[in-house]
Design a protein around this motif. Structure first.
Motif, short mmCIF file in Angstrom:
data_model
loop_
_atom_site.label_atom_id
_atom_site.label_comp_id
_atom_site.label_asym_id
_atom_site.label_seq_id
_atom_site.Cartn_x
_atom_site.Cartn_y
_atom_site.Cartn_z
N PHE A 186 84.00 47.76 72.15
CA PHE A 186 85.22 47.24 72.77
C PHE A 186 86.26 47.51 72.00
O PHE A 186 87.50 48.03 72.57
CB PHE A 186 85.03 45.44 72.86
CG PHE A 186 86.03 44.97 73.33
CD1 PHE A 186 86.79 45.10 74.54
CD2 PHE A 186 86.97 44.13 72.40
CE1 PHE A 186 88.06 44.74 74.73
CE2 PHE A 186 88.14 43.70 72.92
CZ PHE A 186 88.62 43.86 74.00
N ALA A 187 86.37 47.33 70.58
CA ALA A 187 87.62 47.95 70.04
C ALA A 187 88.12 49.27 69.96
O ALA A 187 89.21 49.53 70.22
CB ALA A 187 87.25 47.43 68.31
N LEU A 188 86.78 50.05 70.20
CA LEU A 188 87.11 51.65 70.33
C LEU A 188 87.59 51.66 71.73
O LEU A 188 88.37 52.84 71.98
CB LEU A 188 85.67 52.35 70.27
CG LEU A 188 85.62 53.52 69.91
CD1 LEU A 188 86.15 54.02 68.20
CD2 LEU A 188 84.13 54.02 69.74
N SER A 189 87.31 51.10 72.65
CA SER A 189 87.59 51.32 74.11
C SER A 189 88.86 50.68 74.61
O SER A 189 89.58 51.05 75.62
CB SER A 189 86.62 50.97 75.22
OG SER A 189 86.57 49.40 75.14
N PHE A 190 89.44 49.82 73.58
CA PHE A 190 90.58 48.96 73.94
C PHE A 190 91.61 50.21 73.90
O PHE A 190 92.05 50.75 72.89
CB PHE A 190 90.71 47.92 73.18
CG PHE A 190 91.93 46.87 73.51
CD1 PHE A 190 91.67 46.18 74.53
CD2 PHE A 190 93.12 47.00 72.68
CE1 PHE A 190 92.92 45.13 74.83
CE2 PHE A 190 94.10 45.95 72.89
CZ PHE A 190 93.82 45.15 74.24
N ASN A 191 92.78 49.73 74.78
CA ASN A 191 93.97 50.54 74.82
C ASN A 191 94.92 50.01 73.78
O ASN A 191 95.86 49.16 74.10
CB ASN A 191 94.49 50.69 76.11
CG ASN A 191 95.67 51.74 76.31
OD1 ASN A 191 95.98 52.59 75.12
ND2 ASN A 191 96.28 51.70 77.52
N LYS A 192 94.81 50.51 72.34
CA LYS A 192 95.68 49.96 71.39
C LYS A 192 97.17 50.48 71.55
O LYS A 192 97.48 51.61 72.09
CB LYS A 192 95.12 50.62 70.13
CG LYS A 192 93.75 49.68 69.80
CD LYS A 192 93.29 50.24 68.51
CE LYS A 192 92.79 51.68 68.63
NZ LYS A 192 91.56 51.64 69.49
N SER A 193 98.15 49.39 70.97
CA SER A 193 99.42 50.09 70.68
C SER A 193 100.05 50.67 69.66
O SER A 193 101.05 51.17 69.58
CB SER A 193 100.42 48.70 71.10
OG SER A 193 99.99 48.09 72.05
N TYR A 239 102.13 38.99 67.71
CA TYR A 239 100.66 39.57 67.85
C TYR A 239 100.15 39.70 68.98
O TYR A 239 100.27 38.62 70.01
CB TYR A 239 100.02 38.86 66.76
CG TYR A 239 100.52 39.06 65.20
CD1 TYR A 239 100.33 40.27 64.83
CD2 TYR A 239 101.09 38.29 64.40
CE1 TYR A 239 100.63 40.44 63.33
CE2 TYR A 239 101.64 38.43 63.19
CZ TYR A 239 101.29 39.70 62.83
OH TYR A 239 101.85 39.80 61.44
N ARG A 240 99.19 40.43 69.47
CA ARG A 240 98.35 40.42 70.62
C ARG A 240 96.98 40.20 69.88
O ARG A 240 96.42 41.21 69.08
CB ARG A 240 98.41 41.74 71.37
CG ARG A 240 99.71 42.00 72.03
CD ARG A 240 99.84 43.39 72.55
NE ARG A 240 99.93 44.48 71.53
CZ ARG A 240 101.08 45.03 70.95
NH1 ARG A 240 102.03 44.45 71.43
NH2 ARG A 240 100.94 45.72 70.20
N ILE A 241 96.17 39.14 70.37
CA ILE A 241 94.97 39.11 69.93
C ILE A 241 93.74 39.97 70.62
O ILE A 241 93.71 39.31 71.76
CB ILE A 241 94.57 37.29 69.90
CG1 ILE A 241 95.75 36.68 69.13
CG2 ILE A 241 93.26 37.18 69.49
CD1 ILE A 241 95.57 35.09 69.26
N VAL A 242 93.52 40.78 70.26
CA VAL A 242 92.44 41.65 70.76
C VAL A 242 91.12 41.17 70.74
O VAL A 242 90.50 41.14 71.83
CB VAL A 242 92.53 43.19 70.22
CG1 VAL A 242 91.78 43.94 71.25
CG2 VAL A 242 94.10 43.70 70.41
N GLY A 243 90.72 40.89 69.58
CA GLY A 243 89.40 40.34 69.45
C GLY A 243 89.15 39.37 68.48
O GLY A 243 90.23 38.80 67.99
N ASN A 244 88.28 38.50 68.55
CA ASN A 244 88.15 37.12 67.76
C ASN A 244 86.70 36.80 67.53
O ASN A 244 85.70 36.90 68.50
CB ASN A 244 88.80 35.91 68.93
CG ASN A 244 88.72 34.50 68.20
OD1 ASN A 244 88.54 34.46 66.93
ND2 ASN A 244 89.19 33.76 68.97
N VAL A 245 86.50 36.92 66.33
CA VAL A 245 85.06 36.89 65.98
C VAL A 245 84.73 35.49 65.01
O VAL A 245 85.62 35.26 64.12
CB VAL A 245 84.69 38.04 64.79
CG1 VAL A 245 82.98 38.16 64.34
CG2 VAL A 245 84.95 39.44 65.66
#
Lengths: 260, 260
Positions: free
Chosen positions: A98-105, A227-233
């Motif tokens: 998911f982190a890889l595919s996410f469109n980061k800023s 901040y943008r919270i992309v993932g949460n583990v």
């Protein structure tokens, strides 16, 4: 049909029984009958501790206090065996994809939040000598364990952590450990292999609310700071429910305790 | 310590190895090492299909299309064996305990929502002959199966359904099955043993949104009509997430398919 016979054989039916195995479970207008204890065998019977694990990990069972005594061995085998690592691998690999595919800023404001206990660091050495969660929580003994700074990293989490940093994400640790444990936690994270986190957020020592509210409040402050919270583990549902819980959440296994 | 040796023995270590088993997994400053394939044995190795099941049931894996081919046998054994019933039993028992303790109003507006496929009715007879979810969804074949009205009740769900009615709750079925399946669904529910539901809500035949939005919208209409959603029982996360999802949610197992 070949599969069916293979299955029937595996399920313990003889070839003669195989033809009636399926209809005895499901008949038109009848129910899928749960089989009685008498019909279970050790090799394929319904295992109550497995069902307990299913129920806690899917948040069907909530607010539980301790691991059932009869599941001590089951939980111990799970945590010391290979399945715990395998389960963690599948979850962290999915998080990485998911982190890889996410469109980061790439502006330094895309973050991933990590819990600490049973997410970044393992307290298994502590719980292994205390009945794998069957004993009531002993805050004094646990504080002493935290001060030892001996908690190892959960290796699949550490791998994900490093991958995320390479992808350009910042990491924020958001932990239920209170402020007075900051120094020991900081040092333990370093010893375990974690480096260069963006923030390490501890719970105020006088906080009396729920973990869910505490984590939601702190995430709101992160969002307010841009901040943008992309993932949460996390390993607790209180890490992942509530508000601003992230674009995707990842639930690691934890059959040791439930945090309210 | 006695437990530790028992554990070590169960994990396949000899008495001589037992003393080093634990330290080889966790050492100070080291990580919990996932063991390599080479070190796994069939009796206690990490089982990838088990981890896949963990990942889908905890909503770590989302939007998956089919069961991995290598997990066909695993899923078949799970569904035809005792564990599926055992897992369902633990979940529905927890739901009943909650229903019992909940402070009801006895005005006819306390409701429980039930999904249908793999919650109230089982499509296992259909999926068992089609690779246990490994084959892509075939809507024509599935429609034909629905028209047969042959789906059996999931017996633990039916038991819970009856218990809830005895406690004075009303039941609302909220299904992703579209309107044109209403008659077959109604008849199948009756044949399977369900009686006296309050409502049976089908998806409009022209609805194009997600299951999550559809179910949230319909729950909003129920709340607007004065109903209180006390419990919500489903097999998909799209049944249980979203808005007005109920005071407590109960997630039944479903390793066959994922509904977006």
């Amino acid at each position: 049909m070949l599969l069916f016979f293979f299955l029937a054989t595996l399920l313990g039916a003889t070839t003669a029984q195989a033809g009636i195995l399926y209809p005895t479970i499901i008949k038109k207008g009848e129910h899928l009958r749960p089989q009685s204890n008498a019909r279970r065998s050790a090799s394929h019977g319904g295992e109550p501790c497995k069902s307990w694990q299913f129920a806690i990990e899917t948040h069907n069972l909530i607010d539980w206090k301790t691991v059932p005594n009869e599941c001590e061995l089951f939980v111990g085998r799970y945590l010391l065996g290979d399945q715990y690592a395998e389960d963690s691998k599948v979850v962290t690999r999915e998080a990485f994809k998911f982190a890889l595919s996410f469109n980061k800023s790439y502006d330094g404001f895309d973050i991933w939040i990590f819990a600490i206990d049973e997410t970044a660091l393992s307290n298994l050495p502590y719980y292994a000598s205390r009945g794998f969660g069957t004993e009531p929580f002993d805050s004094k003994a646990f504080d002493k364990w935290v001060k030892s700074e001996d908690a190892p990293a959960l290796s699949w989490t550490l791998k994900l952590y490093k991958q995320l940093q390479l992808l350009g994400y910042k990491i924020v640790f958001l932990t239920g450990r209170r402020e007075y444990k900051r120094e020991a936690t900081h040092d333990n994270l370093l010893v375990a292999g974690y480096r260069n986190w963006e923030k390490l957020i501890h719970k105020p020592s006088d906080y009396n609310g729920s973990a869910l509210d505490y984590k939601s409040d702190k995430r709101q402050q992160l969002v307010d700071a841009g901040y943008r919270i992309v993932g949460n583990v996390g390993d607790q549902w209180s890490d992942l429910l509530g508000t601003n819980h992230g674009t995707r959440n990842f639930k690691l296994p934890n059959p040791l305790y439930y945090v309210i």
